[in-house]
Enzyme design. Structure first.
Site, mmCIF file in Angstrom:
data_model
loop_
_atom_site.group_PDB
_atom_site.id
_atom_site.type_symbol
_atom_site.label_atom_id
_atom_site.label_comp_id
_atom_site.label_asym_id
_atom_site.label_seq_id
_atom_site.Cartn_x
_atom_site.Cartn_y
_atom_site.Cartn_z
ATOM 1 N N HIS A 15 33.157 44.554 32.764
ATOM 2 C CA HIS A 15 34.386 45.244 33.153
ATOM 3 C C HIS A 15 35.343 45.203 31.959
ATOM 4 C CE1 HIS A 15 32.695 44.490 37.154
ATOM 5 N NE2 HIS A 15 33.405 45.530 37.536
ATOM 6 N N TYR A 26 33.020 55.276 42.196
ATOM 7 C CA TYR A 26 33.954 54.179 42.464
ATOM 8 C C TYR A 26 34.510 53.584 41.169
ATOM 9 C CZ TYR A 26 35.808 49.660 43.794
ATOM 10 O OH TYR A 26 36.644 48.584 43.939
ATOM 11 N N HIS A 27 33.614 53.211 40.274
ATOM 12 C CA HIS A 27 34.032 52.506 39.065
ATOM 13 C C HIS A 27 34.708 53.437 38.067
ATOM 14 C CE1 HIS A 27 30.814 50.114 40.894
ATOM 15 N NE2 HIS A 27 31.577 49.102 40.547
ATOM 16 N N TYR A 68 30.833 43.240 50.903
ATOM 17 C CA TYR A 68 30.059 43.053 49.685
ATOM 18 C C TYR A 68 29.972 41.554 49.419
ATOM 19 C CZ TYR A 68 29.072 43.757 44.635
ATOM 20 O OH TYR A 68 28.527 43.757 43.364
ATOM 21 N N LYS A 86 34.604 40.250 24.309
ATOM 22 C CA LYS A 86 34.102 40.155 25.683
ATOM 23 C C LYS A 86 32.893 39.214 25.672
ATOM 24 C CE LYS A 86 34.681 42.327 28.947
ATOM 25 N NZ LYS A 86 35.394 41.885 30.169
ATOM 26 N N ASP A 110 30.107 39.826 31.455
ATOM 27 C CA ASP A 110 31.099 40.623 32.176
ATOM 28 C C ASP A 110 31.302 41.959 31.468
ATOM 29 O OD1 ASP A 110 33.325 41.608 33.567
ATOM 30 O OD2 ASP A 110 34.703 40.502 32.282
#
Length: 659
Positions: A533, A158-159, A4, A527, A531
């Site tokens: 996440h 995945y996440h 990636y 935040k 971003d």
């Protein structure tokens, strides 16, 4: 075999791709920067500090041309990790391929395009669920009819695992997303019933593989079994080839550690084996993280190491020579059957709520993930779940790989952003402005109606429209969406019984609030930037709440100005900033300066994220009270230290209460 990759500029990323292909990589996996993923041009206020940080900035057709220069797209298999703006990036990819003279019916690759997991875990969503599902539907129907070898969506569990999902949640939420997408395509009327099998055949999945080897391998067998059942029973797909569960894997990044990072190599190998050993559940494509991703951006050498791990497995071992070596195992069969039963029950529960989109909007899915993650963190802190080098076997010899931490990762030139912004301005100045505005006008009219949006998007690409302009045109019609945070509804994961660390911290919080005469201590968790996440921020918010704080958490994607305004309005005692994208050097000093300008310079600011040691030193020198990185895994201890910083800032004596 992929890594990636993408950073800084289209030119730099093109050079990296060609170098990796020469080393034996057999496909491309494109990482886009956060402004590109969230539909902002590089000169937008929210893009500041984010340009080229976690991927390549692609603002228009010229960038896409440079990204794939001298790479024949007709011969390539390209995975693009892009979701909210997936239609836009696919349209640019198609136009570049046409300019190369390619037959677009032969293009192969994948656009991730799973917006549900963005609402739940990764945070690059833009539009509300309904319009987002329409964009996905239009892309799927367009590719089935025009780019038949393309995978228009990669249902991405995945996440979900990164956000704390158990195997049952990972399978169930991914399958519920797939059902929502397939139902929407079927109900759109854009694909005749006799071609619906072609739609199902192009659905692919992107899965996480953690270090619990047997459980992960059984999870993949259960995934395939459930997919076969859903496609056969719900959609009447008789052709077994069209029902095949097609998936790629990025092995787990959540489990990579900053402490003793060399241990990440064996974790990566074990996780790869979990999705390759079983032939009946083997991944079609694998990409591996680098050993040092918990420290910062990997260098080309680090990515090469991950590629070589795959090549040794494929070419030196005998793994690929045998039929499924787990066939007939009663242990494996019992585990798989149990997972299937639990997952089907959870899928049915979500369908009863109205499906995946309704479960997103109600906050059910998000709150379940936040709760699961909180429980996992609690097990780690209690030592029930062991992580070598973190909560056990912590003594270590000096590590030569990280002896010079500042050279153990790659850094993006801070001057890169200004160059990218200048190039964007030149592009806008040189284009046919009338054609660009007309294309945007048609896009808006199409969005307000019901026609497929792909044709209007392709004209925007050819007319020189930018990523931000395409996205803002759709925002004007569809609106924007702020996903539920899941924090307020998350149950208590760590008990504060007498004698526990959390009870001690609760005592510190209560005594400090009494001494300040403020009723409750107030913590703002912010935040800044793009971003998305948010897992770490959410876990800090939940634990601070359980420790007796009043927590102000407004979710992701805020400007420094918005964060400071909220801090002043809520009269908070501490501001905690969470940044994992590398933009801390730009955004944190801005927050500090704005707090000082409002007279709130006595409010301590703490920062958490993937922050190299040199940057942490610079942040503390700029006035940050404390910096926390992945090695600081004890959340209760972090909350205790936040109280200490509040006391110090307010000139209160230290409290001798063990945290």
């Amino acid at each position: 075999m992929r890594t990636y990759a993408g950073h800084s500029t289209a030119e730099a990323s093109n050079e990296l791709y060609r170098r990796n292909l020469a080393k034996g990589q057999t496909g491309l996996s494109v990482a886009f920067d956060l402004p590109t993923q969230t539909g902002y041009d590089s000169d937008h206020i929210l893009a500041r500090g984010e340009v080229g940080r976690v991927g390549v900035p692609v603002a228009h057709l010229g960038d896409m041309r440079r990204l794939f220069q001298d790479i024949p797209l007709e011969q390539m298999n390209t995975s693009m990790t892009i979701n909210a703006t997936a239609m836009w990036l696919l349209a640019m990819y198609q136009v570049v391929a046409e300019e190369q003279g390619a037959d677009i019916t032969r293009l192969q690759g994948t656009t991730q395009n799973d917006i549900v997991k963005e609402y739940l875990s990764r945070g690059t969503h833009v539009f509300p669920p309904g319009p987002s599902l329409r964009l996905t539907t239009d892309m799927i129907t367009y590719t089935v009819n025009n780019i038949p070898k393309w995978n228009p969506i990669n249902i991405c569990s995945y996440h979900l695992q990164e956000a704390g999902a158990t195997p049952v949640q990972e399978i169930s939420y991914a399958m519920s997303t797939a059902i929502a997408v397939l139902d929407a395509v079927r109900d759109s009327g854009q694909v005749p019933q006799e071609k619906f099998g072609d739609v199902v055949a192009r659905i692919s999945f992107f899965v996480n593989a953690g270090v619990r080897f047997v459980e992960e391998m059984c999870k993949m067998r259960a995934f395939g079994r459930i997919w076969d059942q859903v496609t056969r029973e719900r959609y009447g797909i008789e052709n077994p080839k069209q029902r095949r569960f097609r998936y790629g894997v990025q092995v787990n990044s959540l489990g990579l550690t900053e402490a003793q990072p060399e241990n990440n190599v064996q974790r990566i190998v074990l996780e790869m084996l979990a999705v390759t050993l079983s032939k009946d559940a083997r991944a079609r494509a694998v990409q591996l993280p680098a050993w040092n991703e918990a420290l910062g951006l990997p260098r080309p050498w680090d990515q090469q190491w991950s590629l070589r791990i795959q090549q040794v497995l494929a070419h030196e071992s005998d793994l690929l020579e045998y039929e499924d070596i787990f066939a007939g195992s009663h242990v494996i069969e019992a585990k798989v059957s149990g997972l299937v039963t639990e997952c089907l029950a959870e899928i049915e529960r979500i369908q009863g709520m109205g499906g995946a989109m309704a479960a997103v909007e109600s906050g059910y899915l998000k709150s379940q993930l936040v709760s699961s993650h909180a429980e996992r963190r609690a097990r780690i802190e209690a030592g029930e779940e062991k992580i070598v080098g973190v909560n056990c076997y912590e003594s270590t010899e000096p590590n030569p790989l990280t002896a010079d931490l500042d050279t153990a990762i790659m850094t993006v030139d801070p001057a890169n952003e200004a160059r990218v912004v200048a190039a964007l301005h030149r592009w806008r100045e040189d284009r046919d402005e009338a054609r660009a505005q007309e294309a945007l006008s048609v896009l808006k009219k199409t969005a307000a109606g019901s026609e497929n949006l792909m044709a209007a998007t392709l004209e925007c690409v050819r007319a020189g429209v930018t990523t931000g302009e395409w996205s803002w045109a759709l925002r004007d019609v569809f609106g924007e969406f702020r996903a539920p945070t899941g924090v307020s509804s998350a149950p208590v994961a760590v008990a504060a019984e007498a004698g526990t660390p959390l009870a001690a911290v609760r005592t510190k919080v209560a005594r400090t609030a009494d001494e300040l005469g403020s009723g409750k201590l107030r913590l703002l968790v912010g935040k800044p930037g793009l971003d998305g996440h948010s897992n770490g921020a959410e876990q800090i918010a939940v634990r601070a709440r359980d420790a007796g704080f009043e927590v102000v958490y407004q979710g992701i994607r805020l400007t420094p100005e918005q964060i400071v305004s909220a801090a002043v309005a809520e009269d908070v005692h501490c501001v905690g900033l969470s940044i994992l994208s590398g933009s801390h050097a730009e955004l944190v000093p801005d927050v500090l300066a704005r707090l000082r300008a409002t007279g709130a310079d006595d409010v301590p600011v703490i920062v958490g994220g993937i922050i190299p040691s040199a940057d942490a030193t610079a942040l503390r020198a700029a006035g940050v009270a404390a910096v926390f990185t992945p090695k600081d895994f004890g959340i209760t201890e972090i909350i205790g230290r936040i109280v200490d910083e509040i006391r110090k800032a307010n000139h209160l004596d230290p409290l001798e209460v063990p945290a």
